[in-house]
Design a protein around this motif. Structure first.
Motif, mmCIF file in Angstrom:
data_model
loop_
_atom_site.group_PDB
_atom_site.id
_atom_site.type_symbol
_atom_site.label_atom_id
_atom_site.label_comp_id
_atom_site.label_asym_id
_atom_site.label_seq_id
_atom_site.Cartn_x
_atom_site.Cartn_y
_atom_site.Cartn_z
ATOM 1 N N ASP A 19 -126.868 -34.009 4.551
ATOM 2 C CA ASP A 19 -127.796 -32.884 4.194
ATOM 3 C C ASP A 19 -129.218 -33.755 4.587
ATOM 4 N N ILE A 20 -129.847 -33.836 5.649
ATOM 5 C CA ILE A 20 -131.213 -34.679 5.697
ATOM 6 C C ILE A 20 -132.098 -34.216 4.744
ATOM 7 N N ALA A 21 -132.170 -32.754 4.792
ATOM 8 C CA ALA A 21 -133.269 -32.310 3.742
ATOM 9 C C ALA A 21 -133.235 -32.778 2.019
ATOM 10 N N ALA A 22 -131.909 -32.598 1.871
ATOM 11 C CA ALA A 22 -131.731 -33.123 0.386
ATOM 12 C C ALA A 22 -132.031 -34.763 0.314
ATOM 13 N N ALA A 23 -131.809 -35.427 1.460
ATOM 14 C CA ALA A 23 -132.158 -37.002 1.611
ATOM 15 C C ALA A 23 -133.451 -37.160 1.398
ATOM 16 N N THR A 24 -134.257 -36.109 2.213
ATOM 17 C CA THR A 24 -135.766 -36.457 2.476
ATOM 18 C C THR A 24 -136.405 -36.121 1.082
ATOM 19 N N ASP A 25 -135.920 -35.067 0.474
ATOM 20 C CA ASP A 25 -136.488 -34.612 -0.849
ATOM 21 C C ASP A 25 -136.145 -35.836 -2.027
ATOM 22 N N HIS A 26 -134.658 -36.365 -1.966
ATOM 23 C CA HIS A 26 -134.475 -37.600 -2.758
ATOM 24 C C HIS A 26 -135.591 -38.695 -2.693
ATOM 25 N N TYR A 27 -135.609 -38.959 -1.294
ATOM 26 C CA TYR A 27 -136.435 -40.217 -1.189
ATOM 27 C C TYR A 27 -138.052 -40.141 -1.327
ATOM 28 N N PRO A 31 -139.253 -43.029 -4.372
ATOM 29 C CA PRO A 31 -139.626 -43.864 -3.183
ATOM 30 C C PRO A 31 -139.269 -45.248 -3.242
ATOM 31 N N GLY A 32 -138.686 -45.823 -4.294
ATOM 32 C CA GLY A 32 -138.293 -47.059 -4.519
ATOM 33 C C GLY A 32 -136.785 -47.340 -4.115
ATOM 34 N N ASP A 33 -136.145 -46.172 -3.837
ATOM 35 C CA ASP A 33 -134.689 -46.089 -3.517
ATOM 36 C C ASP A 33 -134.559 -46.496 -2.028
ATOM 37 N N ASP A 34 -135.783 -46.136 -1.231
ATOM 38 C CA ASP A 34 -135.673 -46.434 0.502
ATOM 39 C C ASP A 34 -135.571 -48.102 0.529
ATOM 40 N N ALA A 35 -135.957 -48.850 -0.163
ATOM 41 C CA ALA A 35 -136.048 -50.544 -0.198
ATOM 42 C C ALA A 35 -134.518 -50.622 -0.087
ATOM 43 N N THR A 36 -133.931 -49.919 -1.238
ATOM 44 C CA THR A 36 -132.429 -50.289 -1.537
ATOM 45 C C THR A 36 -131.597 -49.936 -0.504
ATOM 46 N N MET A 37 -131.904 -48.664 0.322
ATOM 47 C CA MET A 37 -130.944 -48.106 1.352
ATOM 48 C C MET A 37 -131.162 -49.180 2.499
#
Length: 42
Positions: A19-27, A31-37
């Motif tokens: 679910d791209i919308a859910a992922a967008t909301d999550h990140y 914002p720190g999780d994007d570096a982990t991803m």
């Protein structure tokens, strides 16, 4: 812009999100999780 969006969607899908919308909301909320991803943690 389309290329950047496609890249972002591809990375989100590789991270296991369906679910791209859910992922967008999550990140947006974590914002720190994007570096982990991207495995960019130092």
């Amino acid at each position: 812009m389309v290329t950047m969006r496609s890249l972002a969607v591809g990375l989100i899908r590789q991270a296991g999100w369906t679910d791209i919308a859910a992922a967008t909301d999550h990140y947006r909320a974590h914002p720190g999780d994007d570096a982990t991803m991207l495995d960019l943690t130092a």
